[in-house]
Design a protein around this motif. Sequence first.
Motif, mmCIF file in Angstrom:
data_model
loop_
_atom_site.group_PDB
_atom_site.id
_atom_site.type_symbol
_atom_site.label_atom_id
_atom_site.label_comp_id
_atom_site.label_asym_id
_atom_site.label_seq_id
_atom_site.Cartn_x
_atom_site.Cartn_y
_atom_site.Cartn_z
ATOM 1 N N ARG A 127 0.813 -1.211 0.000
ATOM 2 C CA ARG A 127 0.000 0.000 0.000
ATOM 3 C C ARG A 127 0.852 1.269 0.000
ATOM 4 O O ARG A 127 0.478 2.273 -0.609
ATOM 5 C CB ARG A 127 -0.928 -0.025 1.219
ATOM 6 C CG ARG A 127 -1.983 1.078 1.219
ATOM 7 C CD ARG A 127 -2.891 0.965 2.427
ATOM 8 N NE ARG A 127 -3.658 -0.274 2.406
ATOM 9 C CZ ARG A 127 -3.494 -1.248 3.304
ATOM 10 N NH1 ARG A 127 -2.601 -1.145 4.275
ATOM 11 N NH2 ARG A 127 -4.231 -2.346 3.224
ATOM 12 N N HIS A 128 1.988 1.263 0.691
ATOM 13 C CA HIS A 128 2.840 2.455 0.821
ATOM 14 C C HIS A 128 4.304 2.044 0.581
ATOM 15 O O HIS A 128 5.086 1.940 1.529
ATOM 16 C CB HIS A 128 2.687 3.091 2.200
ATOM 17 C CG HIS A 128 1.268 3.417 2.558
ATOM 18 N ND1 HIS A 128 0.595 4.491 2.034
ATOM 19 C CD2 HIS A 128 0.390 2.784 3.388
ATOM 20 C CE1 HIS A 128 -0.640 4.531 2.528
ATOM 21 N NE2 HIS A 128 -0.780 3.507 3.354
ATOM 22 N N PRO A 129 4.683 1.806 -0.655
ATOM 23 C CA PRO A 129 6.064 1.370 -0.923
ATOM 24 C C PRO A 129 7.106 2.439 -0.594
ATOM 25 O O PRO A 129 8.193 2.121 -0.123
ATOM 26 C CB PRO A 129 6.048 1.025 -2.409
ATOM 27 C CG PRO A 129 4.905 1.796 -2.973
ATOM 28 C CD PRO A 129 3.881 1.877 -1.898
ATOM 29 N N ASP A 130 6.787 3.733 -0.833
ATOM 30 C CA ASP A 130 7.748 4.792 -0.537
ATOM 31 C C ASP A 130 8.000 4.919 0.958
ATOM 32 O O ASP A 130 9.139 5.125 1.406
ATOM 33 C CB ASP A 130 7.249 6.126 -1.097
ATOM 34 C CG ASP A 130 7.140 6.107 -2.620
ATOM 35 O OD1 ASP A 130 7.850 5.287 -3.247
ATOM 36 O OD2 ASP A 130 6.353 6.894 -3.165
ATOM 37 N N TYR A 131 6.945 4.788 1.737
ATOM 38 C CA TYR A 131 7.106 4.888 3.186
ATOM 39 C C TYR A 131 7.935 3.730 3.732
ATOM 40 O O TYR A 131 8.806 3.915 4.587
ATOM 41 C CB TYR A 131 5.731 4.910 3.848
ATOM 42 C CG TYR A 131 5.777 4.935 5.355
ATOM 43 C CD1 TYR A 131 6.101 6.098 6.042
ATOM 44 C CD2 TYR A 131 5.489 3.783 6.090
ATOM 45 C CE1 TYR A 131 6.147 6.116 7.424
ATOM 46 C CE2 TYR A 131 5.530 3.792 7.471
ATOM 47 C CZ TYR A 131 5.863 4.960 8.131
ATOM 48 O OH TYR A 131 5.915 4.976 9.504
ATOM 49 N N VAL A 132 7.700 2.526 3.232
ATOM 50 C CA VAL A 132 8.470 1.362 3.683
ATOM 51 C C VAL A 132 9.925 1.485 3.252
ATOM 52 O O VAL A 132 10.848 1.158 4.017
ATOM 53 C CB VAL A 132 7.828 0.071 3.139
ATOM 54 C CG1 VAL A 132 8.716 -1.130 3.430
ATOM 55 C CG2 VAL A 132 6.450 -0.130 3.748
ATOM 56 N N ALA A 133 10.172 1.989 2.032
ATOM 57 C CA ALA A 133 11.552 2.174 1.583
ATOM 58 C C ALA A 133 12.279 3.187 2.452
ATOM 59 O O ALA A 133 13.467 3.017 2.773
ATOM 60 C CB ALA A 133 11.561 2.610 0.116
ATOM 61 N N GLY A 134 11.580 4.259 2.876
ATOM 62 C CA GLY A 134 12.196 5.224 3.763
ATOM 63 C C GLY A 134 12.510 4.640 5.136
ATOM 64 O O GLY A 134 13.551 4.940 5.731
ATOM 65 N N LEU A 135 11.623 3.817 5.647
ATOM 66 C CA LEU A 135 11.889 3.164 6.926
ATOM 67 C C LEU A 135 13.094 2.235 6.840
ATOM 68 O O LEU A 135 13.889 2.139 7.777
ATOM 69 C CB LEU A 135 10.657 2.386 7.381
ATOM 70 C CG LEU A 135 9.514 3.186 8.006
ATOM 71 C CD1 LEU A 135 8.393 2.251 8.417
ATOM 72 C CD2 LEU A 135 9.994 3.993 9.210
#
Length: 270
Positions: A127-135
Motif C-alpha cells: 500500500r505504501h512502498p515509498d514509506y516502507v523504503a524510507g523506513l
Amino acid sequence: MHEDQDVSSQTSGPEPGAAQDASPAAPINWSPIPDVGPGDQSWVLSLWRRGCREPALMFSSGYVLVAFLGLWSSAWFYHGFGIAILDYLQASDYLVAGLRDPAYGLIFAIGVLLAVMVSWPEALRRRHPDYVAGLRRQRWWARMVFPRAKLMTWDGVGIHPITGVSMVVASFMLLGSAIYMQTKGELLREKGRGAPVRVHLIGDAAALPGDARLLGTSSAFVYLWWPAQQRAEAVPITSVRQLQARPLKSKSKLAPNAGQPPATPPPAAR
C-alpha cells in the motif's frame, strides 16, 4: 534584476538531493488486509464477495468449517485411544462436532491474530512502498520487518496475499487443534486426568467394577476409558442405564472411624 532572480528561485523545484533526503509521509491506512487491484485474482476474495451478497451462504459455510474442525480434532483425540471415531458417528453427529468444545473458538481467534501479524508487513509494503523504503533506510528493525527477498513475501510464493492469509489461518487452526487434542488425550491416559464415572448397564444388578473415564458421547455410543486395564471401548447408548459421577480422590484419607462418636475410655485401674 533582483526581482527576476527571486522569482526564478521561487519557481524552481527542489534540488535532487533534497528530494531524496525528504522522508515520505506517514501512511493513513494501517489495515492488515491487503488492497486488491483491478488485475488481482483471489478465489478467497471471490467467495467473500459472494458471501457478502448472500449472508445465508456465508453462515452455512462458516458452520460447515467449524463442523469440519470438530471432526478433525475428534479424529486426533480418539486415535490415541485406538477408536476410529468416524466409523461410529451418525449423520447428526457431523453437524454438532464443532460445538462440543469451546477451545475451538480460542484456536480460531489465535489463528486470526497470527495471520494478521504475518500479513501486516506485506500489506503495508504494497500500500505504501515509498514509506516502507524510507523506513528501511532509516531504521535497522525495518530491514528485518520488511525484507526485500521475494521468498519472504507473498510475491515469491506466487499467490495472492488474501489467499496466503487464509491458508495461514487454516493451517494454524488444523495444527493447533490436533496438538491440543493429542495433549488432552495424553494427560487422560498417562496422568489420570478427567472425572471418574461408575457405569451401570441395563440388565446388570450392580455397576461394573472399577471407575472409568468418560471420553465423550455421540448419538449412538458412549466412549469410555478404563485406566486399570488401559482399554477404551464404545458402548451403545441404549445399553447404558446410568453413568454416575464419582468424587475425585482427596489427598488426605479419612480415618476408618471418621463420623462415629469417640469411644468411652475404660475406667482407670485401682
